[in-house]
Design an enzyme around this catalytic site. Structure first.
Site, PDB file in Angstrom:
ATOM      1  N   HIS A 141       0.875  -1.184   0.000  1.00 32.02           N
ATOM      2  CA  HIS A 141       0.000   0.000   0.000  1.00 32.02           C
ATOM      3  C   HIS A 141       0.913   1.235   0.000  1.00 32.02           C
ATOM      4  CE1 HIS A 141      -3.559   2.263   0.267  1.00 32.02           C
ATOM      5  NE2 HIS A 141      -3.976   1.968   1.482  1.00 32.02           N
ATOM      6  N   ASP A 235      -2.908  -1.814  12.260  1.00 30.40           N
ATOM      7  CA  ASP A 235      -3.873  -1.977  11.158  1.00 30.40           C
ATOM      8  C   ASP A 235      -4.731  -3.192  11.519  1.00 30.40           C
ATOM      9  OD1 ASP A 235      -5.182  -1.985   8.665  1.00 30.40           O
ATOM     10  OD2 ASP A 235      -3.508  -2.901   7.589  1.00 30.40           O
ATOM     11  N   CYS A 275      -4.020   3.257   9.551  1.00 32.26           N
ATOM     12  CA  CYS A 275      -4.398   3.661   8.187  1.00 32.26           C
ATOM     13  C   CYS A 275      -5.911   3.807   8.030  1.00 32.26           C
ATOM     14  CB  CYS A 275      -3.846   2.654   7.177  1.00 32.26           C
ATOM     15  SG  CYS A 275      -4.374   0.965   7.496  1.00 32.26           S
ATOM     16  N   ARG A 303      -3.254  11.642   2.985  1.00 29.36           N
ATOM     17  CA  ARG A 303      -3.415  10.856   1.756  1.00 29.36           C
ATOM     18  C   ARG A 303      -3.635  11.795   0.562  1.00 29.36           C
ATOM     19  NH1 ARG A 303      -5.014   5.632   2.016  1.00 29.36           N
ATOM     20  NH2 ARG A 303      -4.271   5.746  -0.133  1.00 29.36           N
TER      21      ARG A 303
HETATM   22  N1   CP Z   1      -6.426   3.521   4.375  1.00 30.02           N
HETATM   23  C1   CP Z   1      -7.107   3.217   3.257  1.00 30.02           C
HETATM   24  O1   CP Z   1      -6.545   2.834   2.224  1.00 30.02           O
HETATM   25  O2   CP Z   1      -8.442   3.404   3.363  1.00 30.02           O
HETATM   26  P1   CP Z   1      -9.526   2.989   2.277  1.00 30.02           P
HETATM   27  O3   CP Z   1      -9.581   1.469   2.266  1.00 30.02           O
HETATM   28  O4   CP Z   1     -10.802   3.594   2.772  1.00 30.02           O
HETATM   29  O5   CP Z   1      -9.114   3.519   0.948  1.00 30.02           O
HETATM   30  N1  NVA Z   2      -4.474  -4.099   5.452  1.00 27.21           N
HETATM   31  C1  NVA Z   2      -5.753  -3.506   5.124  1.00 27.21           C
HETATM   32  C2  NVA Z   2      -5.567  -2.069   4.770  1.00 27.21           C
HETATM   33  C3  NVA Z   2      -6.849  -1.346   4.427  1.00 27.21           C
HETATM   34  C4  NVA Z   2      -6.599   0.088   4.065  1.00 27.21           C
HETATM   35  C5  NVA Z   2      -6.398  -4.271   3.992  1.00 27.21           C
HETATM   36  O1  NVA Z   2      -5.701  -4.641   3.039  1.00 27.21           O
HETATM   37  O2  NVA Z   2      -7.603  -4.527   4.061  1.00 27.21           O
END
Ligand code: CP
Ligand code: NVA
Length: 318
Positions: A141, A235, A275, A303
């Site tokens: 990410h 997370d 996040c 972001r």
């Molecule tokens: N943190 C993040 O990527 O959030 P979303 O899944 O809402 O885009």
């Molecule tokens: N690790 C999480 C992050 C979401 C923004 C996922 O992949 O669902």
């Protein structure tokens, strides 16, 4: 653009036309330059005009922050986005990715893609002739990591030598934090239960990239991970696509909840990051999420600023 882009012009202009699939697609200089540009865009009235260019959004997983921040970023830069959700395109009816990518390259100026397999994102990049941006895969990410380090920089003024502790699952978010942290000279400690460590290839890559002696460390003890850290991050325990493992993971991760007790071993000035979206009472307590140490909503806002900087650089708007 004013001073910032003069100081970092070469690093930023070298990004033009490229893809951003992994945090390791940036050099240390490019990562620093993007954070500087994001900081300037956040503070000032600087105008970048992308001249009505179009970003296509292909999201096969849910998203609030990533999707909306890309939409708003393009609007602020004088461009537009098109929602290419596979449910409403021929992708959903089985049109090959190779064809879709080539067609979309004729209409759009860049694509931001959120999907499961990282290899699918790489295929889009292979078949597209326009920049492809990772809006989250199961592996990484990277846009999130840039926003996270901008938040840490805002809190402490500098990044080099700071220690970031990430507790929970060794997942996509942890992977990008390790790589991006390494490039920025931040020590990154990952604390996970046994069996949930980050991929060893990502650990090795991060250690290879680590700037100025930054340490990338792993532990299975959450208190060892957080001890004296300047920023503490968590997370969800089950990422998108792992919903069926939710209850198994709840058990395995129960000593990794970022609560007051765990936070108490961090540096007294430590900031808390997540996040989002968060599961209160699982990976983070309500009390910590809402505490004075929490920078979680600044992190979310960032972001927008880093993605504006990224789009401006990739689309050559500087
Ligand atoms: N943190 C993040 O990527 O959030 P979303 O899944 O809402 O885009
Ligand atoms: N690790 C999480 C992050 C979401 C923004 C996922 O992949 O669902």
């Amino acid at each position: 653009m004013a001073e910032i882009s003069h100081g970092f012009a070469a690093a930023l202009s070298s990004l033009k036309g490229g893809d951003f699939l992994s945090s390791s697609d940036l050099t240390s200089k490019q990562s620093v330059a993007l954070l500087e540009l994001a900081n300037q865009l956040k503070k000032g009235p600087e105008r970048i005009d992308l001249g009505n260019r179009v970003l296509g959004l292909i999201f096969t997983k849910a998203s609030t922050r990533t999707r909306v921040s890309f939409q708003v970023a393009m609007a602020r830069l004088g461009g537009q986005t098109i929602d290419l959700n596979p449910k409403v395109s021929q992708l959903g009816r089985g049109e090959p990715l190779e064809d879709t990518a080539r067609v979309l390259s004729r209409f759009c100026d860049a694509l931001a893609i959120r999907t499961y397999k990282h290899s699918e994102l790489e295929s889009y990049a292979k078949w597209s002739s326009i920049p492809v941006i990772n809006a989250l895969t199961d592996l990484e990410h990277p846009c999130q990591a840039l926003a996270d380090f901008l938040t840490i920089k805002e809190a402490f003024g500098s990044l080099q030598g700071q220690t970031l502790a990430f507790v929970g699952d060794g997942n996509n978010v942890a992977h990008s934090l390790m790589i991006c942290g390494a490039l920025l000279g931040v020590n990154v400690r990952i604390g996970t239960p046994k069996g949930f460590e980050p991929l060893s290839a990502i650990v090795a890559k991060s250690r290879d990239l680590a700037l100025a002696g930054a340490k990338i460390e792993l532990t299975n003890d959450p208190f060892e991970a957080v001890c004296d850290a300047n920023a503490v991050y968590t997370d969800v325990w089950a990422s998108m696509g792992q919903e069926q493992e939710q209850s198994l993971r709840k058990d395995a991760f129960k000593s990794f909840c970022l609560d007051k007790k765990l936070l108490s071993v961090a540096s007294p000035e430590a900031i808390v990051l997540h996040c989002l979206p968060a599961h209160r009472g699982e990976e983070i307590s309500e009390e910590v999420l809402e505490s004075k140490s929490s920078r979680i909503f600044d992190q979310s806002e960032n972001r927008l600023h880093v993605q504006q900087a990224l789009l401006a650089a990739l689309l050559g708007g500087l």
